[in-house]
Design a protein around this motif. Structure first.
Motif, PDB file in Angstrom:
ATOM      1  N   ASN A   1      -1.109   4.595   7.430  1.00 21.08           N
ATOM      2  CA  ASN A   1       0.173   4.673   6.720  1.00 21.08           C
ATOM      3  C   ASN A   1       1.110   3.573   7.223  1.00 21.08           C
ATOM      4  N   PRO A   2       0.935   2.311   6.776  1.00 17.34           N
ATOM      5  CA  PRO A   2      -0.031   1.842   5.777  1.00 17.34           C
ATOM      6  C   PRO A   2      -1.331   1.365   6.427  1.00 17.34           C
TER       7      PRO A   2
ATOM      8  N   ARG B   1       1.864  -2.290  -0.425  1.00 16.66           N
ATOM      9  CA  ARG B   1       1.634  -1.383   0.708  1.00 16.66           C
ATOM     10  C   ARG B   1       0.632  -0.328   0.256  1.00 16.66           C
TER      11      ARG B   1
ATOM     12  N   VAL C   1      -1.287   3.121   1.328  1.00 13.99           N
ATOM     13  CA  VAL C   1      -1.349   4.272   2.226  1.00 13.99           C
ATOM     14  C   VAL C   1      -2.654   5.002   1.932  1.00 13.99           C
TER      15      VAL C   1
ATOM     16  N   TYR D   1      11.868  -2.199  -0.463  1.00 17.27           N
ATOM     17  CA  TYR D   1      11.914  -2.201   1.002  1.00 17.27           C
ATOM     18  C   TYR D   1      13.148  -2.999   1.414  1.00 17.27           C
TER      19      TYR D   1
ATOM     20  N   GLN E   1      14.786   7.850   3.920  1.00 19.24           N
ATOM     21  CA  GLN E   1      15.038   8.092   2.502  1.00 19.24           C
ATOM     22  C   GLN E   1      14.378   9.390   2.059  1.00 19.24           C
TER      23      GLN E   1
ATOM     24  N   LYS F   1       6.826   3.993   6.345  1.00 24.94           N
ATOM     25  CA  LYS F   1       5.955   5.159   6.314  1.00 24.94           C
ATOM     26  C   LYS F   1       6.328   6.045   5.136  1.00 24.94           C
ATOM     27  N   THR F   2       5.342   6.603   4.486  1.00 22.33           N
ATOM     28  CA  THR F   2       5.577   7.548   3.392  1.00 22.33           C
ATOM     29  C   THR F   2       5.004   8.899   3.787  1.00 22.33           C
ATOM     30  N   PHE F   3       5.826   9.931   3.680  1.00 18.25           N
ATOM     31  CA  PHE F   3       5.383  11.299   3.989  1.00 18.25           C
ATOM     32  C   PHE F   3       5.657  12.212   2.803  1.00 18.25           C
TER      33      PHE F   3
ATOM     34  N   ASP G   1      10.613   8.804   3.164  1.00 23.40           N
ATOM     35  CA  ASP G   1      10.152   7.501   3.658  1.00 23.40           C
ATOM     36  C   ASP G   1      10.944   7.113   4.898  1.00 23.40           C
TER      37      ASP G   1
ATOM     38  N   GLU H   1      11.856   3.612   6.929  1.00 25.60           N
ATOM     39  CA  GLU H   1      11.796   2.151   6.979  1.00 25.60           C
ATOM     40  C   GLU H   1      12.386   1.675   8.300  1.00 25.60           C
TER      41      GLU H   1
END
Lengths: 155, 107
Positions: free
Chosen positions: A56-57, A71, A73, A92, B14, B81-83, B95, B97
């Motif tokens: 991630n990523p 990106r 994931v 981003y 975010q 990161k994405t959760f 997210d 950043e």
């Protein structure tokens, strides 16, 4: 039946490294001339630390010329029968109105032969030039998803 | 470049998806502490409606876990990161950043 690849990548650092190489290899096969012209840089973002191997990523790239990023994931597969894949656009470094922000294509998937094929189809037009924010609805991408997944859009 | 953008350690949390688009930023001279990051992430959570919060409960938990994981390795460098990692388009997610410098250092 889905053809999963490196399903245990989170459990074994050697497998994890192979997955990283898999994505790099996929990337280097796409539009080499345009990638050079548009100054794509890979990798772009890390997982935050070399010891964090969470996918991630798992892959990222960035073109300062286009102010666009990619990106990916990756997560472990949860289904033997469904292609686990989705993609969307995000930014981003700021919201979409911020001139300093970077438009990014985000792919979220469990790696399989099928999701890798979809990833190639989605990444290729994105890296090749100034695609608009309506990118995900363009016929080239929509038709790619229909072709691979047999549905109108990614779930 | 604004004064805020000139700070060496920057990032944002975010909450996104299901029509939600809220964030909390940090921009500071020193690396953000894990404890500060937990507080800021909690502040974002508290700004959401009860439904928005409930929809992202697991995502917030994963984001807090990542902050702790970052602290254990001495902090993290720029990343996004994405959760949850298996988020789908438009679905609730959180997210992280890290835009510049280091973040989530122990403390």
């Amino acid at each position: 039946m889905i053809h999963h690849l490196f399903a245990d990548f989170l459990d074994d650092s050697n497998v994890y490294r192979q997955v990283v190489e898999y994505w790099r290899d996929l990337w280097t096969r796409l539009e080499p001339l345009k990638r050079g012209q548009l100054e794509w840089i890979e990798p772009w973002l890390s997982t935050g630390a070399p010891t964090i191997l969470d996918g991630n990523p798992i892959f990222s790239a960035y073109s300062p010329k286009l102010r666009k990023g990619i990106r990916v994931v990756q997560y472990p597969p949860a289904s033997a029968d469904d292609v686990e894949f989705d993609y969307w656009l995000d930014t981003y470094g700021g919201d979409i109105t911020d001139p300093q922000s970077i438009q990014e294509l985000v792919i979220s998937c469990a790696l399989s032969e099928e999701s890798a094929r979809l990833s190639r189809l989605v990444i290729e037009p994105w890296l090749s030039g100034p695609v608009s924010l309506q990118y995900t609805s363009t016929p080239i991408v929509r038709n790619a998803v229909i072709e691979v997944m047999g549905v109108g859009e990614a779930a | 470049m604004t004064a805020q953008n000139s700070m060496p350690h920057r990032g944002r949390f975010q909450a996104q998806g299901y029509g939600t688009e809220m964030s909390k930023n940090w921009s500071q001279a020193t690396a953000s502490l894990a404890s500060q990051a937990h507080c800021l992430l909690n502040a974002l959570c508290e700004d959401l409606s009860p439904v928005e919060r409930r929809d992202r409960e697991a995502a917030f938990a994963k984001a807090h876990e990542y902050i702790d994981r970052g602290a254990k390795v001495g902090g993290v460098t720029p990343t996004k990161k994405t959760f949850p990692p298996n988020a789908r388009r438009g679905q609730p997610r959180v997210d992280i950043e890290v835009l510049a410098g280091r973040a989530f250092v122990p403390g």
